[in-house]
Design an enzyme around this catalytic site. Structure first.
Site, PDB file in Angstrom:
ATOM      1  N   HIS A   1       0.800  -1.230   0.000  1.00 38.28           N
ATOM      2  CA  HIS A   1       0.000   0.000   0.000  1.00 38.28           C
ATOM      3  C   HIS A   1       0.839   1.291   0.000  1.00 38.28           C
ATOM      4  O   HIS A   1       0.778   2.114   0.892  1.00 38.28           O
ATOM      5  CB  HIS A   1      -1.111   0.015   1.054  1.00 38.28           C
TER       6      HIS A   1
ATOM      7  N   HIS B   1      -5.496  -9.026  14.294  1.00 35.36           N
ATOM      8  CA  HIS B   1      -5.631  -7.821  13.456  1.00 35.36           C
ATOM      9  C   HIS B   1      -6.303  -8.244  12.155  1.00 35.36           C
ATOM     10  O   HIS B   1      -5.896  -9.235  11.548  1.00 35.36           O
ATOM     11  CB  HIS B   1      -4.227  -7.262  13.213  1.00 35.36           C
TER      12      HIS B   1
ATOM     13  N   GLU C   1      -6.648  -6.672   9.151  1.00 36.66           N
ATOM     14  CA  GLU C   1      -6.186  -6.276   7.806  1.00 36.66           C
ATOM     15  C   GLU C   1      -5.907  -7.527   6.971  1.00 36.66           C
ATOM     16  O   GLU C   1      -5.465  -8.562   7.482  1.00 36.66           O
ATOM     17  CB  GLU C   1      -4.935  -5.383   7.900  1.00 36.66           C
TER      18      GLU C   1
ATOM     19  N   ASP D   1      -3.843  -8.811   5.012  1.00 35.78           N
ATOM     20  CA  ASP D   1      -2.618  -9.626   4.973  1.00 35.78           C
ATOM     21  C   ASP D   1      -2.600 -10.642   6.113  1.00 35.78           C
ATOM     22  O   ASP D   1      -1.812 -11.585   6.087  1.00 35.78           O
ATOM     23  CB  ASP D   1      -1.348  -8.759   4.985  1.00 35.78           C
TER      24      ASP D   1
ATOM     25  N   HIS E   1      -1.879  -1.590  14.548  1.00 36.50           N
ATOM     26  CA  HIS E   1      -1.988  -0.674  13.458  1.00 36.50           C
ATOM     27  C   HIS E   1      -3.419  -0.173  13.170  1.00 36.50           C
ATOM     28  O   HIS E   1      -3.608   0.879  12.571  1.00 36.50           O
ATOM     29  CB  HIS E   1      -1.417  -1.431  12.244  1.00 36.50           C
TER      30      HIS E   1
ATOM     31  N   ASP F   1       1.395  -6.709  13.814  1.00 37.79           N
ATOM     32  CA  ASP F   1       2.207  -5.779  13.018  1.00 37.79           C
ATOM     33  C   ASP F   1       3.384  -5.175  13.799  1.00 37.79           C
ATOM     34  O   ASP F   1       4.426  -4.858  13.195  1.00 37.79           O
ATOM     35  CB  ASP F   1       1.333  -4.624  12.506  1.00 37.79           C
TER      36      ASP F   1
ATOM     37  N   TYR G   1       9.931  -0.073   8.260  1.00 36.85           N
ATOM     38  CA  TYR G   1       8.573  -0.531   8.590  1.00 36.85           C
ATOM     39  C   TYR G   1       7.932   0.431   9.599  1.00 36.85           C
ATOM     40  O   TYR G   1       6.781   0.842   9.454  1.00 36.85           O
ATOM     41  CB  TYR G   1       8.688  -1.942   9.178  1.00 36.85           C
TER      42      TYR G   1
ATOM     43  N   HIS H   1       5.208  -9.983  10.371  1.00 34.59           N
ATOM     44  CA  HIS H   1       5.996  -9.830   9.137  1.00 34.59           C
ATOM     45  C   HIS H   1       7.475  -9.972   9.483  1.00 34.59           C
ATOM     46  O   HIS H   1       7.948  -9.379  10.463  1.00 34.59           O
ATOM     47  CB  HIS H   1       5.806  -8.439   8.515  1.00 34.59           C
TER      48      HIS H   1
HETATM   49 FE1  FEO Z   1      -1.880  -3.830   9.407  1.00 32.82          FE
HETATM   50 FE2  FEO Z   1       0.299  -6.395   8.422  1.00 32.82          FE
HETATM   51  O1  FEO Z   1      -1.312  -5.410   8.510  1.00 32.82           O
END
Ligand code: FEO
Length: 332
Positions: free
Chosen positions: A24, A78, A80, A82, A148, A167, A195, A226
């Site tokens: 993004h 979370h 989101e 991903d 996040h 995250d 990041y 991640h």
């Molecule tokens: Fe806020 Fe890795 O997604």
């Protein structure tokens, strides 16, 4: 593909996105990973999932350890995509699994997935301080809103001293080594800084609040969602210290000079500014927006005391490269 053991009965079952180069708006030259974890006990728990297009990889890693239909709980730290993109597919297999999340996570899941909007029985709603026993281990939950999204939370397994903070503490790195000591330190910390600068920076106050909870927990491993798992004590201490500094917006005696130029005049001004900082013994970096991606510029400037931005006039306005960068920076 195989699961990788982190500690006894706790496995990484995520997916590596070797080709990812954009997240993004954030340039990700080293790819990324979506880290899911499997905790085996009397109850079997999957912590977070992966992007929808990486479902088969996650499933294959889970199958190397257990029959995925036996999963009892899926923790969604979370929503989101991903991390929850593969949730509907894994639920088709783990038909009896309950979803553990907080109020905001459950609200978001119902909005993201119509299949869940009418299925309130599937959810177990938790809040900060709640615990769920899964046998010899417990899952404890700490909400960290806006690190996040409003739903973001940490799952903590105290018996194994492992944090799953989603995250927070992540890095966009695709690497098969899994653990922090498998990669060069400079790369690890550069990607962690990048990041933070591009994902977490605007939530510094919330990161500081999260540290109030973290100070009460005894952990030696951070399994972010991640990149590499933080387990080497020296690295773990250092990333915690860096997060504290970044969250407090601490700066160094450093200047970042950012510009675009049509006929080299603004460029000349940029270099004059550089010389002025040089004369004051202030370390400076010059970044031409024609050649530097905004996410790399953000990484450079989060610890700079001075930020200088220049643009020529184009059509009675600034150059689109500069206005685009300013918009990106303002958001962060
Ligand atoms: Fe806020 Fe890795 O997604």
């Amino acid at each position: 593909m195989l699961a990788k053991e982190i500690k006894k009965d706790i496995f990484w079952v995520g997916a590596i996105d070797w080709d990812l180069r954009e997240f993004h708006g954030y340039r990700t030259p080293k790819g990324s990973s979506y880290n899911s974890y499997l905790v085996i006990d009397k109850k079997t728990v999957l912590i977070d999932t992966v992007k929808e297009y990486k479902f088969d990889e996650m499933l294959s890693r889970i199958k190397s350890i257990i029959d995925p239909s036996k999963i009892d709980y899926i923790v969604i730290n979370h929503v989101e995509m991903d991390h929850s993109g593969s949730l509907p597919k894994i639920l088709e297999i783990a038909k009896n699994a309950k979803i553990i999340s907080n109020k905001f996570g459950i609200e978001e899941l119902k909005k993201h997935f119509f299949s869940l909007s009418e299925n309130s029985d599937i959810f177990i709603e938790i809040k900060t301080g709640d615990k769920i026993n899964i046998g010899s281990k417990n899952l404890e939950f700490i909400q960290i809103p806006m690190v996040h999204w409003p739903d973001s939370m940490i799952t903590f397994v105290p018996e194994y001293k492992i944090l799953f903070p989603n995250d927070a503490f992540g890095q966009h790195i695709a690497h098969d080594g899994l653990f922090d000591y498998c990669i060069e330190k400079d790369i690890l910390f550069h990607e962690a800084k990048s990041y933070y600068a591009n994902i977490v920076l605007c939530y510094g106050n919330q990161v500081q609040k999260a540290f109030e909870y973290l100070a009460k927990l005894d952990f030696d491993t951070i399994c972010a969602s991640h990149g590499m798992i933080w387990t080497k004590k020296e690295f773990l201490d250092e990333i915690l210290s860096k997060y504290k500094n970044w969250a407090e917006n601490l700066t160094e005696k450093k200047a970042v000079i950012i510009f675009d130029s049509m006929w080299h005049s603004t460029e000349k001004i940029a270099y004059k500014i550089y010389e002025a900082f040089e004369q004051q013994n202030i370390f400076s970096v010059i970044l031409d927006l024609k050649y530097n991606h905004v996410s790399d510029v953000m990484t450079e400037l989060i610890d700079a005391e001075y930020i200088c931005v220049g643009s020529p006039t184009l059509n009675n306005n600034m150059m689109p490269t500069v206005s685009g960068f300013l918009t990106y920076m303002k958001g962060l």
